[in-house]
Enzyme design. Sequence first.
Site, mmCIF file in Angstrom:
data_model
loop_
_atom_site.group_PDB
_atom_site.id
_atom_site.type_symbol
_atom_site.label_atom_id
_atom_site.label_comp_id
_atom_site.label_asym_id
_atom_site.label_seq_id
_atom_site.Cartn_x
_atom_site.Cartn_y
_atom_site.Cartn_z
ATOM 1 C CG HIS A 1 -1.987 -1.149 -8.565
ATOM 2 N ND1 HIS A 1 -2.091 -2.240 -7.792
ATOM 3 C CD2 HIS A 1 -0.747 -0.854 -9.208
ATOM 4 C CE1 HIS A 1 -0.879 -2.611 -7.933
ATOM 5 N NE2 HIS A 1 0.033 -1.932 -8.660
ATOM 6 C CD GLU B 1 1.232 2.339 -11.230
ATOM 7 O OE1 GLU B 1 0.784 2.009 -10.442
ATOM 8 O OE2 GLU B 1 2.554 2.177 -11.316
ATOM 9 C CE1 TYR C 1 5.084 -4.082 -8.779
ATOM 10 C CE2 TYR C 1 6.316 -4.892 -6.994
ATOM 11 C CZ TYR C 1 5.698 -3.878 -7.417
ATOM 12 O OH TYR C 1 5.538 -2.822 -6.859
ATOM 13 C CD GLU D 1 2.205 -3.683 -6.509
ATOM 14 O OE1 GLU D 1 2.035 -3.861 -7.776
ATOM 15 O OE2 GLU D 1 2.258 -2.926 -5.989
#
Length: 536
Positions: free
Chosen positions: A330, A327, A401, A349
Amino acid sequence: MKNCFLVLLMLLGIQQIEAQFTRKDSLQGGLRPERTCYDVLRYDLNIKINPDDKSISGYNDITFQVLKSTSKIQLDLFKNMQVDSIVLNSKKISYQREFNAVFLDFTAPLTANTQESIRFYYSGKPIIAKRAPWDGGFVFTSDAQKKPWIGVACQGTGASLWYPCKDSQSDEPNLGATIKIAAPNGLTAVSNGRLTGSEDLKNGYTRWDWEVKNPINNYDINVTIADFVHFHDNYKGLDLDYYVLRDNEERARKQFEGVKPMLDCFQSKFGEYPFANDGYKLVETPYLGMEHQSAIAYGNMYLKGYLGHDRSQTGIGMNFDYIIVHESGHEWFGNSITAKDIADMWIHESFTTYSEAVYVECLYGYEACQIYVNGLKATVNNDGPIIGKYGVNHEGSGDMYSKGALMLNTIRHLVNDDDKWWKILLKFSETYRHQIIDGETVIQFFNTETGMNLTNVFNQYLRYGTIPRLQYRLNKNRLEYQWIAMVTDFDMPVDIKIDGKKIRIQPTTNWQTSKYRVKKLSEVEVMTNDFFINVN
């Protein structure tokens, strides 16, 4: 006839894909004149959240620049939420609702190159997520002490499920936002950016005021409410703030030390943390996690790996807290660099999943990185295109991903020069810092910076639910090879070893006879750890 039949099947498939989208989807995902005629400058959100009846009430002040004269603009608020009134210059504005879109009608046209601000009053009970963060909505639950614990995740579903906004990733409030959340006394409401103050409203609620100084995408704007303990740290000049449930402070202080090596790694590879003036936060949430800008949602239960499991199935993923690393990645890819349309969510992603492997390399070296990223192959389904359909709020396959990360690892080995590769990644992050881009921009950037035409490579991995297959054989002791791929004229180079000697070959979609003499196929090794391909 066979070819005609295949074309017919493809056309029928395309028609079926088209048919699954509706007017509602295009209203949410499209860029019609009512959206493109203005540019959002800032949001100033001021609301109360009542955990007893799971309701929200308040308003959002939306300041925007008029780009083209217009009598109508589109904002968005889910249809289950009530529009109480919309005000411009102390006068109510008429509006019409269609699905989750709200069309504002102005009696006098808004003039181009002017700045306007409307106040959008609303209330209601937002949708409740069934399985956050995989579906959008609120989570209303309690901590171990039976005190309210509230969170929201809305990526993909839409931020307008809980506040009125221009719900498109194509437009962010350029000048930032303020988020003022009133919560019952005894609880803390945490949002993005920095806390500027709190005020007891003398009605059983305390309002918590937060300010974001950077552009921020809609789904990143967030609130989490609980009986939080707050502790602070500063690492190399960057403010680190942590909000965790009272019973978890000791575990959090130990676990969150993992933030520091993550920051060292990512700043060395991707550049300075993109939101330093807003600080970095981890906020404990009643769901697994989400990349809310400068207020990352953390729900990994203070475990290593992904809820105590290793997604790579190599053991290496158990060396770090997956949610902290993924996270936080990101913040560079998704929050700083944002896809214009969620059809290009692979930009978020793929790069962020690859950042996990980058982290592994920073701490444990290249070989561990290669083991980790190749371990992700088991999670690739090859079930459809990674790129979604544009203009209808549609994401592509979840392969964005792992398959996306393996695509980037393949491109790294196509470049075949790690110093150059790291410079390209850093330049990519810094070139598009705080920008909204599309997939074609990414492809053209990597074409330019690598000096290679990688368009066929990106297209094969992103647009088709299969990966390329290298076929090779012997013909009179000479090695022959070809690609089987969906992209016409696919010609990606690939590395092989013959008797342990590394060689780069350039197959095409037609059989080629090489100059290499080989007695038996067992002498040939295809570098499948460096290139995400099938072989036979």
